[in-house]
Design an enzyme around this catalytic site. Structure first.
Site, mmCIF file in Angstrom:
data_model
loop_
_atom_site.group_PDB
_atom_site.id
_atom_site.type_symbol
_atom_site.label_atom_id
_atom_site.label_comp_id
_atom_site.label_asym_id
_atom_site.label_seq_id
_atom_site.Cartn_x
_atom_site.Cartn_y
_atom_site.Cartn_z
ATOM 1 N N HIS A 1 -70.607 1.536 35.047
ATOM 2 C CA HIS A 1 -69.572 1.889 35.932
ATOM 3 C C HIS A 1 -70.043 2.307 37.332
ATOM 4 O O HIS A 1 -70.803 3.120 37.548
ATOM 5 C CB HIS A 1 -68.691 2.782 35.357
ATOM 6 C CG HIS A 1 -67.348 3.145 35.971
ATOM 7 N ND1 HIS A 1 -66.212 2.337 36.008
ATOM 8 C CD2 HIS A 1 -66.967 4.077 36.823
ATOM 9 C CE1 HIS A 1 -65.352 2.811 36.859
ATOM 10 N NE2 HIS A 1 -65.905 3.958 37.472
ATOM 11 N N MET B 1 -64.161 -7.449 32.666
ATOM 12 C CA MET B 1 -63.278 -6.707 33.468
ATOM 13 C C MET B 1 -61.957 -6.537 32.497
ATOM 14 O O MET B 1 -60.734 -6.155 32.706
ATOM 15 C CB MET B 1 -62.620 -7.711 34.693
ATOM 16 C CG MET B 1 -63.370 -7.591 35.790
ATOM 17 S SD MET B 1 -63.970 -5.664 36.395
ATOM 18 C CE MET B 1 -65.186 -6.069 37.506
ATOM 19 N N LEU C 1 -62.082 -3.115 26.027
ATOM 20 C CA LEU C 1 -62.293 -3.444 24.633
ATOM 21 C C LEU C 1 -61.196 -2.657 23.750
ATOM 22 O O LEU C 1 -61.302 -1.470 23.839
ATOM 23 C CB LEU C 1 -63.946 -3.495 24.317
ATOM 24 C CG LEU C 1 -64.778 -4.104 25.046
ATOM 25 C CD1 LEU C 1 -66.119 -3.877 24.695
ATOM 26 C CD2 LEU C 1 -64.396 -5.646 25.239
ATOM 27 N N ASN D 1 -71.902 0.190 28.766
ATOM 28 C CA ASN D 1 -71.139 -0.296 30.153
ATOM 29 C C ASN D 1 -71.815 0.203 31.368
ATOM 30 O O ASN D 1 -72.245 1.522 31.453
ATOM 31 C CB ASN D 1 -69.624 0.096 30.018
ATOM 32 C CG ASN D 1 -68.946 -0.331 31.246
ATOM 33 O OD1 ASN D 1 -68.849 -1.525 31.564
ATOM 34 N ND2 ASN D 1 -68.341 0.379 31.922
ATOM 35 N N THR E 1 -74.423 -9.926 39.279
ATOM 36 C CA THR E 1 -75.628 -9.382 39.879
ATOM 37 C C THR E 1 -76.276 -8.525 39.058
ATOM 38 O O THR E 1 -77.455 -8.442 38.792
ATOM 39 C CB THR E 1 -75.384 -8.615 41.247
ATOM 40 O OG1 THR E 1 -74.613 -7.276 41.191
ATOM 41 C CG2 THR E 1 -74.884 -9.671 42.232
ATOM 42 N N ASN E 2 -75.494 -7.891 38.123
ATOM 43 C CA ASN E 2 -75.974 -6.618 37.067
ATOM 44 C C ASN E 2 -76.747 -7.682 35.968
ATOM 45 O O ASN E 2 -77.844 -7.414 35.520
ATOM 46 C CB ASN E 2 -75.021 -5.942 36.657
ATOM 47 C CG ASN E 2 -74.781 -4.712 37.447
ATOM 48 O OD1 ASN E 2 -75.610 -3.755 37.584
ATOM 49 N ND2 ASN E 2 -73.458 -4.638 38.049
#
Ligand code: GAR
Length: 208
Positions: free
Chosen positions: A110, A91, A94, A108, A13-14
């Site tokens: 969050h 998920m 890195l 990122n 969705t992002n």
């Protein structure tokens, strides 16, 4: 023009918020150039295909370690000329192979107000379960640069929402997505592509 790669693992969705923002003309200086999924069955891949964005799968199962997987990713992204990497529900943590190759060029999202409810093992619905169990009255989302420390890089943008007495992890997750994540992530990408972000230590400055 900044070539953007979006790394995904799930529903996306992002990613969709970024696709919609690009279609609305929010990224005059950026282009969604690649979507890389850690899973071949992630629905995010369908969203990318529908939007005409090239897709790639870097399947964790095909690599001996997380480190080998991220080293392969780094090579591929450099090869594609990617200038900004966006983790949108990716998920895996890195490793330095990628983080060092893209200093302050990996973003990122969050789903909590960092430094609360973050760090290794804190992802997806778990984050909201923890926030509700702790009894916080506000939660929200954070967009940050990725450093070697999980969820520890410089914060770019944050937005808060109220936690309601009747909230479940699912309703809180949905409200944070709608009111925070889907707005903050496109905004942060826009600021990056427009060259408006600079980092001093762990402080991010945003130019007018
Ligand atoms: C989002 O809520 C994102 O913030 C979260 O996973 C979800 C992915 O949803 N990310 C993390 O928890 C990272 N630690 P999406 O695939 O629909 O964008």
């Amino acid at each position: 023009m900044v070539k953007i790669a979006v790394l995904v693992s799930g529903g996306g969705t992002n990613l969709q918020a970024l696709i919609d923002a690009e279609a609305a003309g929010m990224f005059p200086n950026g282009k969604l150039a690649a979507v890389v999924s850690s899973s071949p069955t992630a629905y995010a891949l369908e969203r990318a295909k529908k939007a005409g964005i090239p897709t790639y799968v870097v399947n964790r199962k095909e690599y001996a370690s997380n480190q080998e997987m991220t080293a392969a990713l780094a090579l591929q992204l450099k090869d594609l000329g990617i200038g900004l990497i966006v983790l949108a529900g990716f998920m895996y943590v890195l490793t330095p192979e990628l983080v060092d190759a893209y200093p302050n060029a990996i973003i990122n999202i969050h789903p909590a107000l960092i430094p609360s409810f973050c760090g290794e093992g804190c992802y997806g619905l778990h984050v909201h379960e923890k926030a509700l169990a702790y009894g916080v009255k506000v939660s929200g989302a954070t967009v940050h640069f990725v450093s070697a420390v999980c969820d520890g890089g410089p914060i770019i943008l944050q937005k808060a929402v109220d936690v309601l007495p009747e909230d479940t992890p699912e309703t809180l997750q949905r409200r944070i997505m709608e009111e925070c994540e889907w707005k903050l992530l496109p905004k942060a990408v826009q600021l990056f592509c427009d060259g408006k972000l600079s980092v001093e230590g762990r402080i991010v400055r945003i130019a007018d």
